[in-house]
Design an enzyme around this catalytic site. Sequence first.
Site, short mmCIF file in Angstrom:
data_model
loop_
_atom_site.label_atom_id
_atom_site.label_comp_id
_atom_site.label_asym_id
_atom_site.label_seq_id
_atom_site.Cartn_x
_atom_site.Cartn_y
_atom_site.Cartn_z
N GLN B 31 0.83 -1.20 0.00
CA GLN B 31 0.00 0.00 0.00
C GLN B 31 0.87 1.26 0.00
O GLN B 31 2.09 1.17 0.17
CB GLN B 31 -0.92 -0.02 1.23
CG GLN B 31 -0.18 -0.27 2.54
CD GLN B 31 -1.02 -0.96 3.61
OE1 GLN B 31 -2.24 -1.03 3.52
NE2 GLN B 31 -0.36 -1.47 4.63
N HIS B 62 -8.70 4.00 19.87
CA HIS B 62 -7.90 3.07 20.66
C HIS B 62 -8.49 2.81 22.04
O HIS B 62 -8.40 1.69 22.55
CB HIS B 62 -6.44 3.55 20.73
CG HIS B 62 -5.78 3.50 19.38
ND1 HIS B 62 -5.19 4.59 18.77
CD2 HIS B 62 -5.68 2.48 18.48
CE1 HIS B 62 -4.73 4.23 17.57
NE2 HIS B 62 -5.01 2.97 17.38
N GLU B 106 1.29 -7.82 11.89
CA GLU B 106 1.06 -6.73 10.93
C GLU B 106 1.68 -7.15 9.60
O GLU B 106 2.88 -7.47 9.55
CB GLU B 106 1.69 -5.45 11.48
CG GLU B 106 1.85 -4.32 10.48
CD GLU B 106 0.55 -3.81 9.87
OE1 GLU B 106 -0.35 -3.38 10.61
OE2 GLU B 106 0.44 -3.87 8.62
N ASP B 137 1.06 -12.29 7.14
CA ASP B 137 -0.37 -12.21 6.86
C ASP B 137 -1.16 -12.75 8.05
O ASP B 137 -0.96 -13.90 8.46
CB ASP B 137 -0.65 -13.04 5.60
CG ASP B 137 -2.08 -12.87 5.11
OD1 ASP B 137 -2.94 -12.40 5.89
OD2 ASP B 137 -2.34 -13.22 3.94
N ASP B 156 -7.59 -4.97 14.17
CA ASP B 156 -7.44 -3.53 13.99
C ASP B 156 -6.99 -3.33 12.55
O ASP B 156 -5.84 -3.02 12.26
CB ASP B 156 -6.37 -3.06 14.99
CG ASP B 156 -6.11 -1.57 14.91
OD1 ASP B 156 -6.79 -0.89 14.13
OD2 ASP B 156 -5.21 -1.10 15.63
N SER B 157 -7.94 -3.51 11.65
CA SER B 157 -7.61 -3.62 10.23
C SER B 157 -8.05 -2.39 9.45
O SER B 157 -8.78 -1.54 9.93
CB SER B 157 -8.33 -4.83 9.64
OG SER B 157 -9.72 -4.58 9.58
N PRO B 163 -5.33 -5.08 1.43
CA PRO B 163 -4.75 -6.07 2.35
C PRO B 163 -5.73 -6.54 3.43
O PRO B 163 -5.59 -7.64 3.95
CB PRO B 163 -3.56 -5.34 2.98
CG PRO B 163 -3.37 -4.08 2.25
CD PRO B 163 -4.55 -3.85 1.36
#
Lengths: 284, 284
Positions: B31, B62, B106, B137, B156-157, B163
């Site tokens: 990205q 958060h 991550e 992944d 937390d995507s 992705p």
Amino acid sequence: MPLWYNEEQTEGVSFGIKIKEQILSEESQFQTIDIYDTYEFGKLFTLDGLVMLTEKDEFIYHDMIVHVPMAVNTEIKNVLVIGGGDGGTVRELTRYNSIEKIDMVEIDEMVVRASQKHLPFTASKLTDPRVNLFFEDGIVFVKNAQNSMYDLIIVDSTDPIGPGEGLFTKEFYDQCFRILTSEGILINQHESPFYPQFSKEMKRAHNKIKNIFPISMVYQAHIPTYPSGHWLFGFSSKKFHPLEDLKSPRWEMLKLKTKYYNSDLHLGSFALPTYVKEMLEEEE
Amino acid sequence: MPLWYNEEQTEGVSFGIKIKEQILSEESQFQTIDIYDTYEFGKLFTLDGLVMLTEKDEFIYHDMIVHVPMAVNTEIKNVLVIGGGDGGTVRELTRYNSIEKIDMVEIDEMVVRASQKHLPFTASKLTDPRVNLFFEDGIVFVKNAQNSMYDLIIVDSTDPIGPGEGLFTKEFYDQCFRILTSEGILINQHESPFYPQFSKEMKRAHNKIKNIFPISMVYQAHIPTYPSGHWLFGFSSKKFHPLEDLKSPRWEMLKLKTKYYNSDLHLGSFALPTYVKEMLEEEE
């Protein structure tokens, strides 16, 4: 070239809406009135270049400014609306058969006429026989009103700049207190807590009101087209507590279909983020 | 000429932030990563031109993604974070002494390195000795993880495009269920209910999860820099109910200072608007 409505919501932050066409642009004695047709939000109504409502999200604001007090006192009969020229607040009020009289005081007749012509989805109930329209200054109106006239006052105003300014003063809140019955409730739009430009006004207004009304609380809603999307309302009251006196079963028996408001959300909307609670506790 | 960051949040709706300067712009394998310094929001971090966080409002996201599950089970020891490369979720988790291990997976190491360099306010706790970073992944990671490894998984995507896509599938949720303990909780960012582009994804994800987990609920927060400002999170759980099992007194004894989260707001955040409730009840 596609046309965009762009609003600088606070310094350095802009919100844009792609428009199909501008439907109206006129200067009243008080402000600039614009109405657009947009792709995502349907009709868009602005005053002095600030979003007042869009067809897509106005239900949130009007649900929250009307059904919160109405569910706390389901026997409200006499209501005063200050501002609210688009008619959305009156529309929600007229759904209650228990209400006998709605006085609406809008300083700018041109706003009402423009709404009646172009925003029928909010303005169509302004002709309800219980509604009395007064085109005058809300500050003067409350000063001249008799004691204990109203069970509910809703201040559906613009920001405290321009015509709305006097609706955020101690003198105005004093008069509201005087003309409310002993069970009276005052609701006012209370700005956003997030950007300092708005939260400063919110704190000032709240500090004034809490010195006048025995019960003075704040609740929140998600309003996507207002700055930050996080908007507050003030609930000030002589007798009824907005949580302890909530009449959920009685309100639900009315079977009013609402898209945003419900009894659980009523309770939840008074649960404010910590930073907002702290802001409201600070003195000026 | 002043520079503005402009994001088309959904078709025909734009959000702009005035920037002081661009600090970083790089292409990773996955990205485009950009970091700006802005006037109103402090640092701004975007992926593929979409706001991931700003320094001014990241506390809301958060707080809500971490403290809601932690207050429901204050004895959580092993946590898996999928995504969250900016480090904000880990930062909040490390405030709990009871947590023994945080595995963070991550996919994009460059996001973590950029955050550690330019966003210390979120990334500074990634070096906590309890934190294990895996640059791979998340879908593969959960497939290879042992049964009953984690008390809490936080997804937390990014949005389910690019992705993040595989993190919104039934297969992924099945694996999460398998590697959670019998007291396990799954939290995932759940998109916005307001714009159809997002709410469609939200409904699809929710329909999948509720067929897997016995308890599956949705809660909300005000996040000004995300589309519509109205953002949802999913709370899915094998045993603990997010309201009935809330451990407010125990959580409050921890004396964690939070700017958004508090126990009343925890309860209130599950009280959804009627249109959102109806959306969640619809089948696909």
